[in-house]
Motif scaffolding. Structure first.
Motif, PDB file in Angstrom:
ATOM      1  N   ALA A  12       0.809  -1.223   0.000  1.00  9.90           N
ATOM      2  CA  ALA A  12       0.000   0.000   0.000  1.00  9.90           C
ATOM      3  C   ALA A  12       0.841   1.271   0.000  1.00  9.90           C
ATOM      4  N   GLY A  13       2.136   1.141   0.222  1.00 12.71           N
ATOM      5  CA  GLY A  13       3.000   2.314   0.236  1.00 12.71           C
ATOM      6  C   GLY A  13       2.780   3.236   1.419  1.00 12.71           C
ATOM      7  N   LEU A  14       2.272   2.686   2.503  1.00  9.87           N
ATOM      8  CA  LEU A  14       2.003   3.501   3.681  1.00  9.87           C
ATOM      9  C   LEU A  14       3.286   3.843   4.433  1.00  9.87           C
ATOM     10  N   ARG A  15       3.263   4.959   5.093  1.00 10.36           N
ATOM     11  CA  ARG A  15       4.405   5.435   5.870  1.00 10.36           C
ATOM     12  C   ARG A  15       4.053   5.389   7.350  1.00 10.36           C
ATOM     13  N   LEU A  16       4.950   4.815   8.142  1.00 12.42           N
ATOM     14  CA  LEU A  16       4.763   4.716   9.584  1.00 12.42           C
ATOM     15  C   LEU A  16       5.982   5.333  10.260  1.00 12.42           C
ATOM     16  N   ILE A  17       5.746   6.239  11.183  1.00  6.78           N
ATOM     17  CA  ILE A  17       6.850   6.884  11.902  1.00  6.78           C
ATOM     18  C   ILE A  17       6.591   6.776  13.397  1.00  6.78           C
TER      19      ILE A  17
END
Length: 77
Positions: A12-17
Motif C-alpha cells: 500500500a506504500g504507507l508510511r509509519l513513523i
C-alpha cells in the motif's frame, strides 16, 4: 537518547513513523533501550543495508539514533 523509526513501502506504500525519547521512559526501560543499541553496535553499522535480491512491495526502514555525543542513521532495504 532519541530513536526515530520510519517504515515506508509495502503493497500500500504507507508510511509509519515512531519516535522514542529515552527520558520519557521508566529508568529500567531506558537502560534496556540503551543496552540494545550498544549490543547491536548500531553506531558501527553502515549507513545503508540492502538485500541481495530486489523485490517488489518490500518495506524499507530508516532508523536514527541520537545521543548527546552523536547521531547515526541507517537505511535498511
Amino acid at each position: 537518547m532519541n530513536i526515530q523509526f520510519e517504515r515506508t513501502g509495502g503493497f500500500a506504500g504507507l508510511r509509519l513513523i515512531a519516535t522514542v525519547h529515552s527520558d520519557t521512559l521508566a529508568p529500567e526501560e531506558a537502560r534496556k533501550v540503551q543496552a540494545m543499541v550498544q549490543e547491536a553496535r548500531f553506531f558501527e553499522l553502515p549507513a545503508t543495508l540492502s538485500h541481495a535480491q530486489p523485490g517488489a512491495d518490500r518495506f524499507q526502514y530508516t532508523v536514527t539514533v541520537e545521543t548527546k555525543e552523536r547521531r547515526h542513521t541507517v537505511e535498511i532495504a
